[in-house]
Structures are given as structure tokens and as C-alpha cells.
Scaffold this motif. Structure first.
Motif, PDB file in Angstrom:
ATOM      1  N   ILE A 149       0.831  -1.206   0.000  1.00  0.00           N
ATOM      2  CA  ILE A 149       0.000   0.000   0.000  1.00  0.00           C
ATOM      3  C   ILE A 149       0.864   1.254   0.000  1.00  0.00           C
ATOM      4  CG2 ILE A 149      -1.548   1.378   1.464  1.00  0.00           C
ATOM      5  CD1 ILE A 149      -3.079  -1.193   2.060  1.00  0.00           C
ATOM      6  N   SER A 150       1.915   1.263   0.817  1.00  0.00           N
ATOM      7  CA  SER A 150       2.763   2.459   0.867  1.00  0.00           C
ATOM      8  C   SER A 150       3.470   2.669  -0.465  1.00  0.00           C
ATOM      9  CB  SER A 150       3.780   2.352   2.003  1.00  0.00           C
ATOM     10  OG  SER A 150       4.866   1.549   1.656  1.00  0.00           O
ATOM     11  N   ASP A 151       3.801   1.564  -1.151  1.00  0.00           N
ATOM     12  CA  ASP A 151       4.487   1.679  -2.444  1.00  0.00           C
ATOM     13  C   ASP A 151       3.532   2.115  -3.545  1.00  0.00           C
ATOM     14  OD1 ASP A 151       6.596   1.236  -4.446  1.00  0.00           O
ATOM     15  OD2 ASP A 151       5.367  -0.469  -5.046  1.00  0.00           O
ATOM     16  N   GLN A 152       2.350   1.552  -3.577  1.00  0.00           N
ATOM     17  CA  GLN A 152       1.436   1.809  -4.687  1.00  0.00           C
ATOM     18  C   GLN A 152       0.782   3.190  -4.628  1.00  0.00           C
ATOM     19  OE1 GLN A 152       0.840  -0.275  -7.493  1.00  0.00           O
ATOM     20  NE2 GLN A 152       2.741  -1.024  -6.587  1.00  0.00           N
ATOM     21  N   PHE A 153       0.478   3.662  -3.437  1.00  0.00           N
ATOM     22  CA  PHE A 153      -0.285   4.912  -3.342  1.00  0.00           C
ATOM     23  C   PHE A 153       0.574   6.123  -3.013  1.00  0.00           C
ATOM     24  CE2 PHE A 153      -3.355   1.534  -2.786  1.00  0.00           C
ATOM     25  CZ  PHE A 153      -4.337   1.928  -3.671  1.00  0.00           C
ATOM     26  N   LYS A 154       1.823   5.895  -2.654  1.00  0.00           N
ATOM     27  CA  LYS A 154       2.745   6.996  -2.346  1.00  0.00           C
ATOM     28  C   LYS A 154       2.141   7.953  -1.311  1.00  0.00           C
ATOM     29  CE  LYS A 154       5.869   5.653  -5.379  1.00  0.00           C
ATOM     30  NZ  LYS A 154       5.347   4.327  -5.707  1.00  0.00           N
ATOM     31  N   ILE A 155       1.360   7.387  -0.403  1.00  0.00           N
ATOM     32  CA  ILE A 155       0.777   8.141   0.708  1.00  0.00           C
ATOM     33  C   ILE A 155       1.439   7.632   1.984  1.00  0.00           C
ATOM     34  CG2 ILE A 155      -1.337   8.646   2.006  1.00  0.00           C
ATOM     35  CD1 ILE A 155      -2.890   8.058  -0.591  1.00  0.00           C
ATOM     36  N   PRO A 156       1.918   8.517   2.852  1.00  0.00           N
ATOM     37  CA  PRO A 156       2.626   8.040   4.040  1.00  0.00           C
ATOM     38  C   PRO A 156       1.755   7.198   4.967  1.00  0.00           C
ATOM     39  CG  PRO A 156       2.310  10.421   4.128  1.00  0.00           C
ATOM     40  CD  PRO A 156       1.912   9.989   2.761  1.00  0.00           C
ATOM     41  N   VAL A 157       2.266   6.039   5.354  1.00  0.00           N
ATOM     42  CA  VAL A 157       1.644   5.245   6.409  1.00  0.00           C
ATOM     43  C   VAL A 157       2.106   5.864   7.723  1.00  0.00           C
ATOM     44  CG1 VAL A 157       1.458   2.981   7.498  1.00  0.00           C
ATOM     45  CG2 VAL A 157       1.670   3.145   5.009  1.00  0.00           C
ATOM     46  N   LYS A 158       1.179   6.442   8.479  1.00  0.00           N
ATOM     47  CA  LYS A 158       1.558   7.110   9.725  1.00  0.00           C
ATOM     48  C   LYS A 158       1.455   6.190  10.931  1.00  0.00           C
ATOM     49  CE  LYS A 158       0.978  12.090   9.105  1.00  0.00           C
ATOM     50  NZ  LYS A 158       0.231  13.290   9.565  1.00  0.00           N
ATOM     51  N   TYR A 159       0.421   5.328  10.930  1.00  0.00           N
ATOM     52  CA  TYR A 159       0.173   4.497  12.111  1.00  0.00           C
ATOM     53  C   TYR A 159      -0.147   3.064  11.695  1.00  0.00           C
ATOM     54  CZ  TYR A 159      -0.563   9.198  13.945  1.00  0.00           C
ATOM     55  OH  TYR A 159      -0.408  10.516  14.251  1.00  0.00           O
ATOM     56  N   ILE A 160       0.247   2.129  12.552  1.00  0.00           N
ATOM     57  CA  ILE A 160      -0.135   0.732  12.360  1.00  0.00           C
ATOM     58  C   ILE A 160      -0.697   0.194  13.676  1.00  0.00           C
ATOM     59  CG2 ILE A 160       1.402   0.172  10.436  1.00  0.00           C
ATOM     60  CD1 ILE A 160       3.392  -0.990  12.450  1.00  0.00           C
ATOM     61  N   GLY A 161      -1.744  -0.613  13.545  1.00  0.00           N
ATOM     62  CA  GLY A 161      -2.344  -1.243  14.711  1.00  0.00           C
ATOM     63  C   GLY A 161      -1.782  -2.636  14.879  1.00  0.00           C
ATOM     64  N   VAL A 162      -1.100  -2.879  16.006  1.00  0.00           N
ATOM     65  CA  VAL A 162      -0.434  -4.181  16.211  1.00  0.00           C
ATOM     66  C   VAL A 162      -0.922  -4.871  17.484  1.00  0.00           C
ATOM     67  CG1 VAL A 162       1.646  -3.690  14.868  1.00  0.00           C
ATOM     68  CG2 VAL A 162       1.542  -2.936  17.249  1.00  0.00           C
ATOM     69  N   GLY A 163      -2.134  -4.544  17.914  1.00  0.00           N
ATOM     70  CA  GLY A 163      -2.689  -5.187  19.097  1.00  0.00           C
ATOM     71  C   GLY A 163      -3.995  -4.526  19.487  1.00  0.00           C
ATOM     72  N   GLU A 164      -4.715  -5.152  20.414  1.00  0.00           N
ATOM     73  CA  GLU A 164      -6.019  -4.638  20.822  1.00  0.00           C
ATOM     74  C   GLU A 164      -5.935  -3.619  21.941  1.00  0.00           C
ATOM     75  OE1 GLU A 164      -8.639  -7.851  21.698  1.00  0.00           O
ATOM     76  OE2 GLU A 164      -8.501  -8.749  19.715  1.00  0.00           O
ATOM     77  N   GLY A 165      -4.786  -3.557  22.617  1.00  0.00           N
ATOM     78  CA  GLY A 165      -4.636  -2.637  23.743  1.00  0.00           C
ATOM     79  C   GLY A 165      -4.703  -1.186  23.319  1.00  0.00           C
ATOM     80  N   ILE A 166      -5.049  -0.321  24.274  1.00  0.00           N
ATOM     81  CA  ILE A 166      -5.213   1.092  23.971  1.00  0.00           C
ATOM     82  C   ILE A 166      -3.906   1.736  23.518  1.00  0.00           C
ATOM     83  CG2 ILE A 166      -4.778   1.938  26.322  1.00  0.00           C
ATOM     84  CD1 ILE A 166      -7.221   3.862  25.867  1.00  0.00           C
ATOM     85  N   ASP A 167      -2.778   1.140  23.895  1.00  0.00           N
ATOM     86  CA  ASP A 167      -1.471   1.680  23.504  1.00  0.00           C
ATOM     87  C   ASP A 167      -0.840   0.941  22.326  1.00  0.00           C
ATOM     88  OD1 ASP A 167      -1.412   3.648  25.537  1.00  0.00           O
ATOM     89  OD2 ASP A 167      -0.870   2.110  27.005  1.00  0.00           O
ATOM     90  N   ASP A 168      -1.615   0.075  21.670  1.00  0.00           N
ATOM     91  CA  ASP A 168      -1.057  -0.758  20.595  1.00  0.00           C
ATOM     92  C   ASP A 168      -1.249  -0.172  19.202  1.00  0.00           C
ATOM     93  OD1 ASP A 168      -0.149  -2.566  22.428  1.00  0.00           O
ATOM     94  OD2 ASP A 168      -1.849  -3.927  22.248  1.00  0.00           O
ATOM     95  N   LEU A 169      -1.460   1.147  19.143  1.00  0.00           N
ATOM     96  CA  LEU A 169      -1.420   1.858  17.868  1.00  0.00           C
ATOM     97  C   LEU A 169      -0.067   2.556  17.815  1.00  0.00           C
ATOM     98  CD1 LEU A 169      -3.215   2.738  15.351  1.00  0.00           C
ATOM     99  CD2 LEU A 169      -3.503   4.887  16.580  1.00  0.00           C
ATOM    100  N   GLN A 170       0.767   2.161  16.860  1.00  0.00           N
ATOM    101  CA  GLN A 170       2.126   2.687  16.806  1.00  0.00           C
ATOM    102  C   GLN A 170       2.328   3.622  15.627  1.00  0.00           C
ATOM    103  OE1 GLN A 170       5.222  -0.269  16.838  1.00  0.00           O
ATOM    104  NE2 GLN A 170       4.832  -0.839  18.953  1.00  0.00           N
ATOM    105  N   VAL A 171       3.161   4.641  15.844  1.00  0.00           N
ATOM    106  CA  VAL A 171       3.636   5.441  14.719  1.00  0.00           C
ATOM    107  C   VAL A 171       4.464   4.515  13.837  1.00  0.00           C
ATOM    108  CG1 VAL A 171       5.153   7.330  14.045  1.00  0.00           C
ATOM    109  CG2 VAL A 171       3.637   7.606  15.992  1.00  0.00           C
ATOM    110  N   PHE A 172       4.215   4.552  12.531  1.00  0.00           N
ATOM    111  CA  PHE A 172       4.904   3.640  11.607  1.00  0.00           C
ATOM    112  C   PHE A 172       6.335   4.107  11.383  1.00  0.00           C
ATOM    113  CE2 PHE A 172       5.948   2.304   7.162  1.00  0.00           C
ATOM    114  CZ  PHE A 172       5.993   0.947   7.415  1.00  0.00           C
ATOM    115  N   ASN A 173       7.265   3.216  11.702  1.00  0.00           N
ATOM    116  CA  ASN A 173       8.685   3.458  11.462  1.00  0.00           C
ATOM    117  C   ASN A 173       9.138   2.394  10.469  1.00  0.00           C
ATOM    118  OD1 ASN A 173      11.593   2.947  11.777  1.00  0.00           O
ATOM    119  ND2 ASN A 173      11.505   4.450  13.445  1.00  0.00           N
TER     120      ASN A 173
END
Length: 326
Positions: free
Chosen positions: A292-316
Motif C-alpha cells: 500500500i505504501s508503495d502503490q499509493f505513495k501516501i505516508p503510512v503514519k500508524y499501524i495497529g499491532v494489538g487490541e490494547g489502547i497503547d497498541d497503535l504505533q507510529v509507523f517506522n
């Protein structure tokens, strides 16, 4: 220092993740990694060098991992160049090469690491309009973002402009109560633009730092969607001249190729400036972030890697590729 302190700090900070954040990322990508590397191990079994058969198998693996056909072909082409330079490239080096080439591909896109992003004093309140189809985790993402912003010391106001469904308004209210931030809402069926207008007026009067506006998630009529989002933008600009500062599209990573289709639909309907890819922990389709990041050339800012309230991460992107190939 929290992610959100880092991205809203004007000072240059180390963009790398904390150990706890790395562990969360590793755990969230575990299913994707296990699936990918079990296939890769079979593909190179009995092979000592990267030949045409290995490359054909690798192409199939990348496509089946939801990296996407176009992005897969780019990766294969890069590896073919490496192979042609070194005729005796060993299969034991394939992981290292894949890591390098995928990281290189992401670096060429607009997906920048967001550690040093800062709100300009002229962009206060900073307005984020969140779009995406129902069921992708849009409301949950808004709630988690609000929580992180508040914990980082920012004053946040939510706007329930998805007035098409009563459930959407109620769900956002639950998150507002849970996080402890104000919400502006009207009755189901109200004009979404009116809600957005009221939200921004309220935010300005409260001297808020960040406004997050939820919007309807219907895709059955792209023209109606386009008109509605355009109207919401126009009305917001009567209060905050350059709003919204970010139009964030939320995609469900677990849907794989369907996420690509949603991205196509929404980028055609409105100008999308950032992406959040959710539910990566519950699926083996983590490769969708790369495609998705390659095809749309739109920055991926966040990724969800868990159900916890703190499991939304800034995409690095560096940490993501490192975790994927550990």
C-alpha cells in the motif's frame, strides 16, 4: 519519551522505538512473519544459489503475502539485479537482500518516519479528518489517537460526524468517555458538515490543540461520498482556514487485497494525506503495509499491532522491516 511526544516535538529526537514498543511490534507481526518464512524456507529448500526457480517461488510468496503484484515485481527486479552482479549469490543471503531491498523501496516512497513531526503554531487546532469504511477499526483508531495525544499533554476534541449510523456516534462517545476528552455530537441523520463546524468552533473556544473528526464509512456511491467529504472540508474551513490538516484513511490490514481496493476508492473520492493500517496482529497479511505504501505513495503514519489502547504505533519503516525479517 512517548511516540506522540516525539512526533509533536519541534526538537530532533531519535526516531527509533523503545524496547517495549519493539516487543509490541514483533508480537503484532508474528503471524505474518511465521507465514512468510515458512513459505520462504520451502522455496529455497535444497537450493544453494538464488536461481530463476527461487525467484519465481519468491514472487509467488510475496504476492500471497499481500505485498501486491506491482510492488512484488519491483522487489523481484531489484533482486535480479543483485543476482546478475553476483552470479553465486547464496540462498542464505536472501533474507538480508530482501530486507535491504524492501527498506530501500519504502525509502523511495512518501512513507517517512514521523518521529520529528511538529505542529506549527499557525496550525492550531490541528484538524485530522478520519475516513474509511465501516468495520476497519476507524472509531477505535480515533479513540487510541485521542488517548495518546491526551497522554502527551495535548487538549483534544472529537467530532462525531459519522451521523449515518447511531452506533458510530455511540461508539465514539464511549471512547470519549474512556479517554476523558470532550466530544461534539448531534442526532443520527444530522448534517455531517454541521457537526464538523460545531466541533471546530468548540475546539477554537476551548483553545484545543488537536481535533479528530470521524466521518461516514459508506462506499456504495462514490459521488455521494465525494460530495459529502468535500462539503465537510468546505464548512470546516469557515472556522479554521486550512482545515483539515490531515485526511487519514484507516484500512483493515487483515483484509489484504480488499484494503488496496478501499484505498483506490477513497483516494479517488478525496485527497488522502496519510494512512493508518489496523489489525496487523490478527493476520498473516502484514505485507499489505509494504504494498500500500508503495502503490499509493501516501505516508503510512500508524499501524495497529494489538487490541490494547497503547497498541497503535507510529509507523517506522526501518523498525517495521527489521521486525518483519528478524
Amino acid at each position: 519519551m512517548s511516540f506522540f511526544k516525539r512526533i509533536f516535538s519541534s526538537e530532533k529526537k531519535d526516531p527509533s522505538l523503545s524496547e517495549q514498543e519493539k516487543q509490541t511490534l514483533d508480537k503484532g507481526l508474528e503471524k505474518s512473519k511465521t507465514s512468510f518464512f515458512s513459505k520462504l524456507t520451502k522455496a529455497v529448500a535444497g537450493k544453494s544459489t538464488v536461481d530463476d526457480e527461487v525467484l519465481d517461488n519468491l514472487e509467488e510468496i510475496l504476492v500471497s503475502s499481500d505485498v501486491g503484484v506491482n510492488t512484488t515485481l519491483k522487489i523481484i527486479e531489484r533482486i535480479e539485479k543483485r543476482v546478475s552482479t553476483d552470479k553465486y549469490l547464496g540462498t542464505d543471503e536472501l533474507n538480508k537482500i530482501l530486507r535491504e531491498e524492501i527498506a530501500g523501496l519504502l525509502s523511495e516512497n512518501n512513507t517517512d518516519d514521523n518521529a520529528n513531526f511538529a505542529i506549527s503554531p499557525s496550525k492550531k487546532p490541528y484538524v485530522i479528518m478520519v475516513v474509511g469504511v465501516n468495520g476497519v477499526g476507524k472509531t477505535t483508531t480515533i479513540g487510541k489517537l485521542a488517548n495518546q495525544f491526551k497522554n502527551a499533554g495535548y487538549k483534544v476534541v472529537l467530532g462525531a460526524a459519522d451521523t449515518f449510523r447511531a452506533a458510530a456516534i455511540d461508539q465514539l462517545q464511549i471512547w470519549a468517555d474512556r479517554v476523558g476528552v470532550p466530544i461534539v455530537r448531534q442526532q443520527m441523520g444530522s448534517d455531517p458538515a454541521s457537526v464538523a463546524f460545531d466541533t471546530l468552533q468548540s475546539a477554537v473556544s476551548q483553545d484545543a490543540d488537536v481535533v479528530i473528526i470521524d466521518t461516514a464509512g459508506r462506499l456504495h456511491n462514490k459521488v455521494n461520498l465525494m460530495n459529502e467529504l468535500s462539503k465537510v472540508k468546505r464548512v470546516m474551513q469557515k472556522v479554521v482556514e486550512d482545515a483539515p490538516h490531515d485526511v487519514m484513511l484507516v484500512l483493515d490490514g487483515s483484509t489484504g487485497q480488499n484494503a488496496f481496493e478501499q484505498a483506490k476508492q477513497f483516494t479517488a473520492a478525496t485527497e488522502v494525506t496519510s494512512l493508518a493500517v489496523t489489525k496487523l496482529d490478527g493476520t498473516a497479511k502484514g505485507g499489505v503495509v509494504i504494498g500500500i505504501s508503495d502503490q499509493f505513495k501516501i505516508p503510512v503514519k500508524y499501524i495497529g499491532v494489538g487490541e490494547g489502547i497503547d497498541d497503535l504505533q507510529v509507523f517506522n519503516k526501518v523498525e517495521f522491516v527489521d521486525s518483519f525479517f528478524k
